[in-house]
Enzyme design. Structure first.
Site, mmCIF file in Angstrom:
data_model
loop_
_atom_site.group_PDB
_atom_site.id
_atom_site.type_symbol
_atom_site.label_atom_id
_atom_site.label_comp_id
_atom_site.label_asym_id
_atom_site.label_seq_id
_atom_site.Cartn_x
_atom_site.Cartn_y
_atom_site.Cartn_z
ATOM 1 C CD GLU A 212 34.659 31.509 47.090
ATOM 2 O OE1 GLU A 212 35.477 32.401 47.401
ATOM 3 O OE2 GLU A 212 33.845 31.021 47.898
ATOM 4 C CB THR B 30 35.882 29.122 51.219
ATOM 5 O OG1 THR B 30 35.023 28.065 51.643
ATOM 6 C CG2 THR B 30 35.856 29.204 49.705
HETATM 7 P P1 AMP Z 1 38.523 35.099 51.199
HETATM 8 O O1 AMP Z 1 37.907 34.219 50.203
HETATM 9 O O2 AMP Z 1 38.762 34.452 52.527
HETATM 10 O O3 AMP Z 1 39.737 35.759 50.653
HETATM 11 O O4 AMP Z 1 37.487 36.259 51.516
HETATM 12 C C1 AMP Z 1 36.946 37.047 50.482
HETATM 13 C C2 AMP Z 1 36.155 38.169 51.081
HETATM 14 O O5 AMP Z 1 37.011 39.066 51.811
HETATM 15 C C3 AMP Z 1 35.507 39.060 50.044
HETATM 16 O O6 AMP Z 1 34.319 38.501 49.528
HETATM 17 C C4 AMP Z 1 35.270 40.326 50.849
HETATM 18 O O7 AMP Z 1 34.127 40.225 51.668
HETATM 19 C C5 AMP Z 1 36.485 40.377 51.744
HETATM 20 N N1 AMP Z 1 37.480 41.285 51.160
HETATM 21 C C6 AMP Z 1 38.568 40.983 50.433
HETATM 22 N N2 AMP Z 1 39.259 42.091 50.111
HETATM 23 C C7 AMP Z 1 38.576 43.137 50.635
HETATM 24 C C8 AMP Z 1 38.746 44.556 50.640
HETATM 25 N N3 AMP Z 1 39.783 45.136 50.065
HETATM 26 N N4 AMP Z 1 37.816 45.300 51.274
HETATM 27 C C9 AMP Z 1 36.749 44.730 51.879
HETATM 28 N N5 AMP Z 1 36.544 43.411 51.918
HETATM 29 C C10 AMP Z 1 37.431 42.616 51.304
#
Ligand code: AMP
Length: 542
Positions: free
Chosen positions: A331, A186
């Site tokens: 995750e 992450t």
């Molecule tokens: P990551 O694990 O780096 O992919 O980040 C995941 C986080 O990205 C999620 O928990 C959200 O906070 C944010 N995220 C992913 N897709 C979206 C979306 N379509 N709209 C808003 N936030 C998103």
């Protein structure tokens, strides 16, 4: 009584075996680090993946040993996806956008044994190899004659000669489908990064789900461009789902600018593309300034951060492209929801449709969701109540690699860290990351809502809303704005632009014009860095 069906394990190797047999002529096109376009077929991927597996056996790698990559989206990376996992090793996609110190820390934590890297990342490898204590073999993803003589990296192999010497015959092993197949760390905005460790079973089930018509709708008739990097949650699982369906794959390599992406979409007749909003912002600006149009693109999957309404309108109204807003996280392998309209929405006027499109979408089969209040009590699916979003399902982590941080689950549910509403039709909408929500006078303001309004202003290229300490209200929102090149807008004009579009108390107190909003390693806005940049900022009247 047990069912009397064959008990085949769900293994990643079966994907490439299937693609070879049923879609052997299916094309894989890659823009290479070398600058040219490389073109071959699923049959070639299968052959060379078997050579990768033999090459790993030759290095005496054990089952579950980690093989790391530092690579762009491209055909050699794809071969490693199948060759490494298919032979029972664990593919660890390192993120080259991280600081070399973090790369070294992560490689040691993962106990990587081999590192395969694109030549553009040679400087990172030079900077870290002395500190990567577990890596025994370095492989440069290039031909032997492209290998510089004096890299200082001991025993550096060229990928082409390494696999070129291997037999293309290999019997993929069968093993427990719950065995680890790949891992991804992450972004670790707080503390050290933690790794999600995917299994063959979770990856295969996720691949089925990604391909469904109400997800990304993949098939052998589609041509997919994953702009989302293969080092970020396995490019949303697209390499696996593409092999499962025989879809043509187009890889952009290192060229992620608007022109390169647009040219690739046109020259390869791409029908579906997937990436984060920042990529599409660049491409739309390029298209607008050059008055270009798409000839084959039908839909684009946008996720990773909230897709601004102005982007949905531009794709939909100006270019006739369907935007599929999707949500997920590392995750979660990552796909959790995708926003495809139901029949009942089709007769709505465009304003009402837009309200649905802005949501992150319906949970796909396999992902169960709920929202809870501060006490952990479940909130109604009425589209209004908002609370912490929790998920569970077979491709969602049960714990982090090495048990880091203890069990993340709450009564079997994984807390996403997102705050959301869910409406009666099951459409989930993220209002914020829980750490980015602005708490003003006991009420919550969604930073995403504030940003979306600013993004609709014609002079705004990018906007990030953060909360600033306020003596009376606890926090008040301000908006940091990057203007489009050559465009002008004043603080007062932008604040006036909010009038009538949101409740008065949700209008930002101030506008700060900046040259750039800090972006993280996966293209998301880094609000913590923005807060650091604005640490000397004083809120008017505070
Ligand atoms: P990551 O694990 O780096 O992919 O980040 C995941 C986080 O990205 C999620 O928990 C959200 O906070 C944010 N995220 C992913 N897709 C979206 C979306 N379509 N709209 C808003 N936030 C998103």
């Amino acid at each position: 009584m047990l069912g009397l069906m064959q008990n085949h394990q769900l293994l990643i190797s079966t994907l490439i075996e299937f693609a070879e047999r049923h879609h052997g002529e299916g094309e894989i096109v890659s823009r290479r680090v070398e600058g040219d376009i490389h073109r071959y077929t699923y049959k070639d991927v299968a052959t060379r993946s078997r050579q990768v597996a033999n090459a790993l056996d030759g290095l005496k790698l054990q089952f579950s040993d980690r093989v790391a990559t530092l690579a762009w989206n491209g055909y050699r990376h794809l071969e490693l996806y199948f060759g490494v996992s298919g032979s029972g090793r664990v593919l660890h996609t390192l993120n080259p956008r991280l600081h070399p110190d973090q790369v070294a820390w992560i490689a040691n934590h993962a106990e990587d044994t081999v590192l395969c890297f694109d030549m553009s990342f040679l400087p990172i490898v030079k900077a870290v190899h002395g500190r990567c204590t577990t890596i025994k073999h370095y492989v440069a993803l290039c031909d032997a004659d492209k290998l510089p003589a004096d890299t200082g990296i001991p025993g550096l192999l060229s990928y082409e000669s390494w696999i070129g010497e291997q037999s293309s015959k290999y019997q993929w092993p069968s093993f427990d489908e719950n065995s680890a197949s790949s891992m991804c760390y992450t972004s670790g905005t707080t503390g050290n990064p933690k790794a999600a460790l995917y299994s063959h079973r979770s990856t295969m089930l996720h691949a089925f789900a990604v391909a469904l018509p109400d997800s990304l709708s993949l098939s052998a008739r589609e041509c997919i461009l994953p702009v989302v990097p293969m080092f970020h949650v396995n490019a949303w699982g697209l390499p696996y789902s593409a092999a499962m369906t025989g879809a043509k794959l187009v890889f952009p390599g290192p060229a992620m600018d608007g022109k390169s992406i647009f040219d690739l979409i046109e020259s390869e007749k791409v029908s579906c593309a997937a990436g984060v909003p920042t990529i599409w912002q660049m491409m739309l600006s390029y298209m607008q300034s050059n008055k270009l149009r798409f000839s084959t693109l039908k839909r684009t999957v946008i996720g990773g951060s909230a897709c601004p309404p102005a982007m949905i309108t531009a794709f939909n109204d100006d270019y006739g492209i369907e935007v599929i807003h999707a949500w997920g996280m590392t995750e979660m392998s990552p796909l959790g929801t995708s926003c495809i309209l139901k029949n009942k929405h089709l007769s709505m006027n465009s304003e009402e449709k837009m309200k649905v499109r802005l949501k992150q979408g319906r949970g796909i089969f396999g992902v169960d969701m709920k929202i809870v209040d501060g006490k952990g009590d479940e909130l109604p699916w009425d589209g209004k109540a908002y609370g912490d979003l929790l998920v569970k399902g077979p491709w969602i982590i049960s714990e982090y690699f090495k048990g880091e941080g203890g069990s993340p689950l709450v009564d079997g549910w994984f807390p996403t860290g997102d705050v959301a509403t869910i409406d009666a039709d099951g459409y989930m909408q993220i209002t914020d990351r829980s750490k980015d929500v602005i708490k003003s006078g006991g009420e919550w303001i969604s930073s995403i809502d504030v940003e979306n309004i600013a993004m609709a202003h014609p002079a705004v290229a990018m906007a990030a809303c953060i909360g600033m300490k306020h003596p009376k209200w606890d926090e008040r929102p301000i908006i940091a704005v990057v203007k489009k090149p050559g465009a002008e807008v004043s603080r007062e004009e932008l604040i006036a632009f909010y009038e009538g579009k949101t409740a008065k108390w949700q209008i930002p107190d101030d506008v700060v014009f900046v040259d750039a909003i800090p972006l993280g390693a996966t293209g998301k806005m880094q609000k913590s860095k923005l807060r650091d940049l604005l640490k000397d900022y004083k809120l008017p009247g505070a």
